[in-house]
Design an enzyme around this catalytic site. Structure first.
Site, mmCIF file in Angstrom:
data_model
loop_
_atom_site.group_PDB
_atom_site.id
_atom_site.type_symbol
_atom_site.label_atom_id
_atom_site.label_comp_id
_atom_site.label_asym_id
_atom_site.label_seq_id
_atom_site.Cartn_x
_atom_site.Cartn_y
_atom_site.Cartn_z
ATOM 1 N N LYS A 1 0.651 -1.106 -0.055
ATOM 2 C CA LYS A 1 -0.119 0.124 -0.085
ATOM 3 C C LYS A 1 0.774 1.103 -0.164
ATOM 4 O O LYS A 1 0.435 2.346 -0.623
ATOM 5 C CB LYS A 1 -0.879 -0.046 1.240
ATOM 6 C CG LYS A 1 -2.017 -1.206 1.291
ATOM 7 C CD LYS A 1 -2.992 -1.013 0.299
ATOM 8 C CE LYS A 1 -4.178 -1.890 0.398
ATOM 9 N NZ LYS A 1 -5.240 -1.969 -0.523
ATOM 10 N N SER B 1 1.664 -9.739 -0.751
ATOM 11 C CA SER B 1 1.529 -8.176 -0.715
ATOM 12 C C SER B 1 1.625 -7.544 0.876
ATOM 13 O O SER B 1 1.832 -6.537 0.855
ATOM 14 C CB SER B 1 -0.157 -8.058 -1.014
ATOM 15 O OG SER B 1 -1.026 -8.998 -0.393
ATOM 16 N N GLU C 1 -9.559 5.634 3.328
ATOM 17 C CA GLU C 1 -10.507 4.471 3.811
ATOM 18 C C GLU C 1 -9.526 3.189 4.186
ATOM 19 O O GLU C 1 -8.357 3.317 3.477
ATOM 20 C CB GLU C 1 -11.552 4.284 2.830
ATOM 21 C CG GLU C 1 -11.024 3.115 1.729
ATOM 22 C CD GLU C 1 -9.941 3.600 1.007
ATOM 23 O OE1 GLU C 1 -9.871 4.872 0.676
ATOM 24 O OE2 GLU C 1 -9.032 2.866 0.300
HETATM 25 C C1 LIG Z 1 -1.578 -6.934 2.694
HETATM 26 C C2 LIG Z 1 -2.690 -6.552 1.762
HETATM 27 N N1 LIG Z 1 -2.830 -7.366 0.564
HETATM 28 C C3 LIG Z 1 -4.005 -7.130 0.001
HETATM 29 C C4 LIG Z 1 -4.875 -6.338 0.148
HETATM 30 C C5 LIG Z 1 -5.958 -6.057 -0.908
HETATM 31 O O1 LIG Z 1 -5.982 -4.912 -1.444
HETATM 32 P P1 LIG Z 1 -5.697 -4.781 -2.889
HETATM 33 O O2 LIG Z 1 -6.565 -5.777 -3.709
HETATM 34 O O3 LIG Z 1 -5.981 -3.384 -3.315
HETATM 35 O O4 LIG Z 1 -4.260 -5.041 -3.167
HETATM 36 C C6 LIG Z 1 -4.815 -5.623 1.436
HETATM 37 C C7 LIG Z 1 -5.782 -4.514 1.697
HETATM 38 O O5 LIG Z 1 -5.780 -3.829 2.637
HETATM 39 C C8 LIG Z 1 -3.643 -5.737 2.199
HETATM 40 O O6 LIG Z 1 -3.533 -4.933 3.463
#
Ligand SMILES: Cc1ncc(COP(=O)(O)O)c(C=O)c1O
Length: 384
Positions: free
Chosen positions: A83, A371, A105
């Site tokens: 993020k 992620s 948000e």
């Molecule tokens: C670690 C992590 N992975 C994935 C996501 C999912 O978001 P996005 O689909 O925008 O990557 C989030 C959302 O808060 C997250 O914190």
């Protein structure tokens, strides 16, 4: 003219349209600006810690018994998830526009922490909208945001999760012309989906260079979890043109698609309008948005970014889903096998990759976008 076939667009009241046009104009300028790129890359390198490693998960590979599994380590970024890449980009844009206040948000709290962090960095006031349920699930991140000097606005309407937090942030935006809304996923009206992609595509660009250097070839498949879709679009963008690379987006199947308690908008196949965009949405026969459910706060969203809707509709990306219980198993498995505690969101992609790896040869490569890290999820895991 929409960028993503029939999806996307800007379905907002007139007073918002003008403010979005202002952002769009500035975004068009920075897209071409070498000076902006230099500043953005400076903070990604020295503040975030990029490039993030691409790690060969040897033990997980042996366990899965198929293709080599590599992990793109977005969990190692400052603040613990992808993020922050987008938060740095958007705050630099907001600064150029002379904005003094940021709103955002958050679901899992990762985008909230990333936004609070960059607001501290640039000394800008910050307000974060967060659903009642997510505040409970993500207590550690709530405390981190407060420590960073951010005001948290608890959202109590509806299910008290991410959708309602976005609703309330948009309402606040309509009523306050001096704020910049720093959206955390590849969702919302134009230009947000494109802008978030622009700031996240570094994930896939780095990955492609790294895999070529490490393995001398492209992967057979790339996997990412999908809430709104920012880590996935960031990972996929540089691979979309590589026709031999299969792309997989993994949504939260919650308790199972057939139970209706899930967050897999692409499995529903109904198009609608939400948060200023046209996309696949979970909705009932009357078009009312249904509540999403996932154990993972970051995937608990009843829609999906419009570019994903498009990529799914043309068959370029395959969207599938993983249940809560399988994500929890993958959370524990990666911790034990590799010494890496993944975020519950990312655990969905890990789980999917274990089955997927078996479909390829041992010399093939698949890459999973890790992620974020799972520290924020410990309390929840312990409570199961
Ligand atoms: C670690 C992590 N992975 C994935 C996501 C999912 O978001 P996005 O689909 O925008 O990557 C989030 C959302 O808060 C997250 O914190």
């Amino acid at each position: 003219m929409k960028k993503y076939g029939e999806f996307g667009g800007s379905y907002v009241p007139q007073e918002l349209k003008e403010r979005l046009d202002e952002i769009k104009k500035e975004f068009e300028k920075i897209k071409k600006s070498k000076e902006f790129k230099k500043e953005y890359l400076y903070y990604l390198k020295h503040f975030v810690g990029r490039p993030s490693p691409l790690y060969f998960a040897e033990n997980l590979t042996k366990y899965a018994g198929g293709a080599k599994i590599f992990l793109k380590r977005e969990d190692l970024n400052h603040t613990g998830a992808h993020k922050i890449n987008n938060a740095i980009g958007q705050i630099l844009l907001a600064k150029r526009m002379g904005k003094k206040r940021i709103i955002a948000e958050t679901g899992a709290g990762q985008h909230g922490v990333a936004t609070a962090t960059v607001c501290s960095l640039f000394n800008i006031e910050c307000i974060i909208f967060m659903g009642r349920e997510d505040i409970k699930r993500q207590r550690v991140n709530v405390e981190k945001m407060k420590l960073l000097g951010t005001e948290i606005k608890e959202v109590t309407r509806g299910e008290g999760t991410l959708k309602e937090a976005v609703d309330e942030a948009f309402e606040y935006l309509v009523n306050n012309s001096d704020v910049f809304y720093l959206i955390g996923s590849a969702v919302g009206p134009e230009p947000y989906p494109e802008m978030v992609k622009f700031f996240q595509k570094i994930i896939g660009e780095e990955t492609k260079k790294q895999i070529k250097a490490q393995e001398g070839k492209l992967p057979k498949a790339v996997v990412a979890c999908v809430g709104g879709g920012s880590n996935a679009i960031g990972m996929f963008t540089d691979f979309v043109k590589e026709k031999d690379v299969e792309l997989f987006g993994v949504e939260g199947a919650g308790l199972g698609i057939s139970t209706g308690k899930h967050a897999a908008a692409m499995q529903n196949n109904t198009v609608g309008i939400m948060h200023g965009m046209k996309t696949f949405i979970m909705q009932d026969e009357e078009g009312k948005v249904k509540e999403a459910y996932s154990i993972s706060a970051g995937l608990d969203y009843p829609g999906i970014g419009p570019e994903h809707a498009y990529l799914g509709s043309i068959g370029r990306v395959k969207y599938d889903s993983v249940k809560d219980e399988d994500a929890v198993e993958a959370f524990k498995l990666l911790s034990r096998l590799e010494g890496i505690i993944p975020a519950l969101e990312s655990s969905h992609a890990i789980s999917y990759s274990i089955d997927l790896a078996k479909k390829y040869d041992k010399d093939d490569v698949i890459i999973v976008c890790l992620s974020g890290r799972g520290d924020k999820d410990m309390e929840q895991i312990l409570s199961i």
